[in-house]
Design an enzyme around this catalytic site. Structure first.
Site, PDB file in Angstrom:
ATOM      1  N   ASP A  90       1.298  -7.548  -9.060  1.00 37.33           N
ATOM      2  CA  ASP A  90       0.700  -7.193  -9.964  1.00 37.33           C
ATOM      3  C   ASP A  90       1.567  -6.973 -10.997  1.00 37.33           C
ATOM      4  O   ASP A  90       1.005  -7.196 -11.872  1.00 37.33           O
ATOM      5  CB  ASP A  90      -0.177  -5.960  -9.057  1.00 37.33           C
ATOM      6  CG  ASP A  90      -1.555  -6.490  -8.389  1.00 37.33           C
ATOM      7  OD1 ASP A  90      -0.711  -6.644  -6.865  1.00 37.33           O
ATOM      8  OD2 ASP A  90      -2.752  -7.119  -9.080  1.00 37.33           O
ATOM      9  N   LYS A 141       0.404  -4.412  -4.019  1.00 43.77           N
ATOM     10  CA  LYS A 141      -1.243  -3.913  -2.881  1.00 43.77           C
ATOM     11  C   LYS A 141      -0.166  -3.146  -2.120  1.00 43.77           C
ATOM     12  O   LYS A 141       0.690  -3.165  -1.889  1.00 43.77           O
ATOM     13  CB  LYS A 141      -1.679  -5.042  -2.147  1.00 43.77           C
ATOM     14  CG  LYS A 141      -2.428  -4.720  -1.544  1.00 43.77           C
ATOM     15  CD  LYS A 141      -3.247  -3.216  -2.016  1.00 43.77           C
ATOM     16  CE  LYS A 141      -3.936  -3.976  -3.001  1.00 43.77           C
ATOM     17  NZ  LYS A 141      -4.869  -3.260  -3.797  1.00 43.77           N
TER      18      LYS A 141
HETATM   19  O1  MRU Z   1      -6.258  -4.648  -5.503  1.00 43.18           O
HETATM   20  P1  MRU Z   1      -6.668  -6.419  -5.589  1.00 43.18           P
HETATM   21  O2  MRU Z   1      -6.852  -6.662  -4.272  1.00 43.18           O
HETATM   22  O3  MRU Z   1      -6.573  -6.711  -6.980  1.00 43.18           O
HETATM   23  O4  MRU Z   1      -5.028  -6.750  -5.329  1.00 43.18           O
HETATM   24  C1  MRU Z   1      -4.425  -7.260  -4.743  1.00 43.18           C
HETATM   25  C2  MRU Z   1      -3.254  -7.654  -4.816  1.00 43.18           C
HETATM   26  O5  MRU Z   1      -1.984  -6.476  -4.813  1.00 43.18           O
HETATM   27  C3  MRU Z   1      -2.303  -9.320  -4.527  1.00 43.18           C
HETATM   28  O6  MRU Z   1      -1.192  -9.087  -3.873  1.00 43.18           O
HETATM   29  C4  MRU Z   1      -1.685  -9.485  -6.352  1.00 43.18           C
HETATM   30  O7  MRU Z   1      -2.351  -9.515  -7.204  1.00 43.18           O
HETATM   31  C5  MRU Z   1      -0.856 -10.721  -5.940  1.00 43.18           C
HETATM   32  S1  MRU Z   1      -2.180 -11.790  -6.322  1.00 43.18           S
HETATM   33  C6  MRU Z   1      -1.928 -13.933  -6.119  1.00 43.18           C
END
Ligand code: MRU
Length: 355
Positions: A245, A256
């Site tokens: 992220d 995550k």
């Molecule tokens: O809370 P989320 O579902 O938006 O978190 C998503 C993630 O952590 C993904 O692994 C990350 O955004 C990479 S997406 C290509």
């Protein structure tokens, strides 16, 4: 019942005069699409995770800016730009961790400021830019998949890849980052199976990653998060690939919650641990991961499964949605420009900033 749809999957699509989002809160039971016509509704869709995943949030926010530009009643340029900046602030306030959101809003606002001519010409340019951001992201993910394929372990011939959360087509404009590498490995005949961590508490691994794999008949095994170390000890995993992220300039990577534990387990078992992410996920303004803002979400995500409380009253909760994996645990960062050790990110990639 799990639904199936035609592939490929595109979670954010522009249709004539509105945006269609795949409602990711309803998968895998229901495949439904939400029509978004106003910037406020786009902000709500991001906040409530109808659309989620760092690159997909960026694409959605870019369209949110365009939708907002149509709502502004000002007829002089300065007032229009001020109102557009406020719309950008509302979109940026939805989720703090994924830097793609801030990157996309900044890019859209720059386009607005740099476009000379009438307000309607600025609006046209904004729509074109949002569409470009979406199209570029699909190309970027495919490049990530191709670069990732080259660094996968040479043996065994068919690999078992562990991933965490959903970094797939649903989390991008299409194809995916970590799942982009999985897709490329599958196409190249290098994949035996994906192990998908369920990803408590929102279960993106269980609900979304497995759904994407099933759509394409990619063999997938769902495990609870606490099983990853055991699977590694049992020699079931050859390599770990996750998304991100926000990646700081030194290579510390937020992803995550639970990703850091997986990285520690991979280190303990001498397994390669790759982070797959586009350049728009790298925040060169942050020296290291300590500065990455970590979103905390509502405690009900922890104390409820469905609508059932799973603990007695009187318990306190802590629900960080992301954690930061230190650079030293990361074998390489797979980007659209190639694969780099975290320590080389700044030297090899910072000149692409703004591209
Ligand atoms: O809370 P989320 O579902 O938006 O978190 C998503 C993630 O952590 C993904 O692994 C990350 O955004 C990479 S997406 C290509």
């Amino acid at each position: 019942m799990t639904v199936s749809v035609a592939n490929p999957v595109y979670p954010v699509v522009w249709r004539d005069d509105h945006v269609e989002l795949i409602d990711q809160t309803r998968l895998p039971q229901q495949f439904s699409v939400v029509e978004i016509r106003r910037s406020d509704d786009m902000a709500t869709a991001i906040q409530t995770m109808i659309v989620r995943g760092a690159p997909a949030i960026g694409v959605a926010a870019a369209f949110g800016i365009y939708l907002g530009s149509r709502e502004i009643t000002a007829d002089n340029r300065d007032e229009f730009l001020a109102a557009l900046t406020e719309i950008g602030d509302k979109l940026k306030a939805t989720r703090p961790t994924a830097v793609n959101l801030f990157w996309a809003v900044a890019r859209m606002l720059n386009v607005a400021r740099q476009t000379l001519g009438s307000i309607s010409q600025i609006q046209d340019q904004l729509l074109q830019t949002a569409q470009d951001i979406a199209a570029d992201d699909v190309r970027t993910c495919k490049a990530i998949g191709d670069h990732g394929l080259k660094v996968l372990p040479a043996a065994p011939e068919k690999l078992c890849i562990l991933t965490h959360c959903n970094a797939g087509a649903l989390a991008t404009a299409g194809y995916g980052t970590a799942l982009g590498v999985v897709r490329s490995a599958w196409t190249a005949g290098r994949l035996a199976r994906v192990y998908a961590d369920e990803t408590r508490p929102r279960l993106q691994g269980a609900k979304l990653t497995t759904w994407e794999c099933v759509q394409e008949e990619i063999p997938v095994t769902l495990i609870a998060d606490g099983m990853a170390a055991h699977c590694m000890q049992q020699d079931l995993i050859d390599v770990v690939v996750v998304g991100a992220d926000r990646i700081a300039a030194n290579g510390d990577a937020a992803n995550k919650i639970g990703t850091y534990s997986v990285a520690l387990c991979a280190k303990a078992h001498n397994l390669p641990f790759y982070v797959a992410a586009p350049l728009s996920t790298i925040d060169f303004d942050l020296a290291d991961g300590k500065g990455i803002p970590i979103e905390e979400r509502h405690p009900s995500e922890i104390y409820q499964i469905g609508s059932t409380d799973i603990c007695p009253p009187g318990v306190e909760f802590y629900n960080p949605a992301f954690d930061v994996t230190p650079a030293e645990l990361i074998t390489g960062i797979i980007t659209e420009h190639g694969v780099f050790p975290p320590s080389e990110l700044r030297e090899k990639l910072s000149h692409h900033r703004g591209s």
